[in-house]
Design an enzyme around this catalytic site. Structure first.
Site, PDB file in Angstrom:
ATOM      1  N   ARG A 105      -8.277  14.934   5.899  1.00  0.00           N
ATOM      2  CA  ARG A 105      -9.514  14.766   5.126  1.00  0.00           C
ATOM      3  C   ARG A 105     -10.708  14.255   5.940  1.00  0.00           C
ATOM      4  O   ARG A 105     -11.571  13.544   5.430  1.00  0.00           O
ATOM      5  CB  ARG A 105      -9.291  13.844   3.908  1.00  0.00           C
ATOM      6  N   GLU A 160     -11.872   9.208  -1.279  1.00  0.00           N
ATOM      7  CA  GLU A 160     -12.055  10.577  -0.761  1.00  0.00           C
ATOM      8  C   GLU A 160     -13.446  11.065  -1.177  1.00  0.00           C
ATOM      9  O   GLU A 160     -14.107  11.798  -0.444  1.00  0.00           O
ATOM     10  CB  GLU A 160     -10.961  11.503  -1.303  1.00  0.00           C
ATOM     11  N   SER A 181     -10.511  14.993  -6.460  1.00  0.00           N
ATOM     12  CA  SER A 181      -9.639  13.865  -6.113  1.00  0.00           C
ATOM     13  C   SER A 181     -10.474  12.670  -5.666  1.00  0.00           C
ATOM     14  O   SER A 181     -11.296  12.797  -4.771  1.00  0.00           O
ATOM     15  CB  SER A 181      -8.681  14.253  -4.990  1.00  0.00           C
TER      16      SER A 181
END
Length: 312
Positions: free
Chosen positions: A185, A304, A234
Site C-alpha cells: 500500500r 489507509e 478500506s
C-alpha cells in the site's frame, strides 16, 4: 454546503495568473472539495487547478512558488478532506486530459485519471489477463500507483511496466517497476511527483477466463462491501498476518457512530457518512476505532485512507 465550507483563504489566483501567462488549465479560488470526494465532506481548496495536459502541468509546477503546498486528487475515493479545507494548491487531473486507455499486444497504457475499472475493461477487451483485480478498486490509476493498490490477491506492482510523472520543479520523469520501490500500500517515489501515465503488461488469456475473474471481483465487492454508501473504501491497512476488519469487529466497533459517521455494519473496515457527517466526525470515528483496537488487541491500526487539510 458542508459545515466548515464557509471558510475562505486569501485569493492568490491573480498573482499566479500573472506569473504564468501561458497557462491553459483552469484555476479556481476557494473551491469546495466536498463534492470531489466519495465521503462528500470537507472545506475548500485555496486553489483548485485542472491542467489541460502534461505540458500544462509541467509549466504550472515550474512557475509555482516553492512555498505553496501541492496535493493531487483523483476521484477522491480514498480521501478525507478536513473541514478547514486545504491551503495551497490542489491539482485535479481531469479524465478528459489524463483519462485515456488503450491496448496494444499484451500492453495496456493509461492516463492516471483513468478509473482502475476502465483499465481492467480495456485489458479484458484485448484479451490481456492479470489486470482483473483493478475491476474491484474504486479509484484512479494515479492512486493505484501511489499506494500500490491491490485486491483479490493481486496488486499494482504485479503488472506495472513503467510510470511517467512530473516533478515539483516541472521536470518530466519516468520510473520502471523497480524504481517505484513498491511496498504494501505504498511506494518509495518522492511524494511530490505527480504521476500522469502508466503502462501495464499481462499474459494473453482466454476472454471467458478474464470475464469470469472480473465477475468474481464484482460479486465480492457487492456482497462484502457497502458500495452504495458514501464511503472511502478500506479505512485501515491490514496489519501483518491479520485482518483489520476482524480486529475492529473484535473490539466491538461494528456500527459505532460519531456524529453523522458510522462504522459500516456490513464491513467493519469501512466508515460511512450517514448523511450529516463532517470531516471531523469521520476522522474522530477512525481514531476512536484505532484506540479501541489498540486497547483490545494491543495492535495499532494504520490509516489507509488519506487525510488532508486543516481542521475547521
Amino acid at each position: 454546503m458542508p459545515r466548515g465550507g464557509d471558510m475562505t483563504f486569501p485569493d492568490i489566483t491573480p498573482d499566479l495568473k500573472a506569473a504564468m501567462p501561458e497557462l491553459r488549465g483552469r484555476l479556481l479560488a476557494n473551491q469546495s472539495l466536498a463534492e470531489l470526494t466519495w465521503f462528500r465532506v470537507g472545506g475548500p481548496a485555496q486553489i483548485l487547478f485542472t491542467p489541460s495536459d502534461e505540458d500544462d502541468l509541467a509549466y504550472f509546477l515550474k512557475h509555482l512558488p516553492d512555498e505553496l503546498p501541492v496535493y493531487v486528487v483523483g476521484v477522491g475515493s480514498n480521501l478525507i478532506v478536513r473541514d478547514g479545507g486545504m491551503p495551497g494548491v490542489v491539482i485535479r487531473l481531469s479524465p478528459r486530459a489524463f483519462g485515456e486507455t488503450s491496448a496494444d499486444g499484451d500492453i495496456v497504457s493509461a492516463g492516471t485519471a483513468a478509473l482502475d475499472k476502465r483499465v481492467a475493461e480495456t485489458a479484458a477487451a484485448a484479451n490481456i489477463g492479470g489486470l482483473e483485480f483493478f475491476f474491484g478498486i474504486p479509484g484512479t490509476i494515479g492512486g493505484a500507483l501511489r499506494m500500490n493498490a491491490g485486491a483479490n490477491g493481486s496488486e499494482t506492482r504485479d503488472v506495472l511496466i513503467e510510470a511517467s510523472g512530473v516533478g515539483r520543479d516541472g521536470s518530466k520523469r519516468r520510473f520502471t517497476n523497480a524504481q517505484m520501490k513498491f511496498v504494501y500500500r505504498n511506494n518509495g517515489v518522492d511524494p511530490s511527483i505527480i504521476f500522469t501515465a502508466a503502462r501495464f503488461r499481462g499474459p494473453i488469456t482466454a476472454p471467458e477466463v478474464i470475464r469470469e475473474r472480473m465477475a468474481e471481483v464484482q460479486s465480492h465487492r457487492e456482497t462484502a462491501q457497502p458500495i452504495r454508501e458514501k464511503t472511502g473504501g478500506s479505512t485501515f491497512k491490514n496489519p501483518p498476518d491479520n485482518s483489520a476488519w476482524k480486529l475492529i469487529d473484535a473490539a466491538g466497533c461494528r456500527g459505532l457512530r460519531v456524529g453523522g459517521a458510522q462504522v459500516s455494519e456490513m464491513h467493519c473496515n469501512f466508515l460511512i457518512n450517514t448523511g450529516s457527517a463532517t470531516g471531523h466526525d469521520i476522522e474522530m470515528l477512525g481514531e476512536t476505532v484505532r484506540a479501541r483496537v489498540k486497547e483490545n488487541s494491543g495492535i495499532e491500526l494504520h490509516w489507509e485512507i488519506k487525510r488532508i487539510g486543516i481542521p475547521a
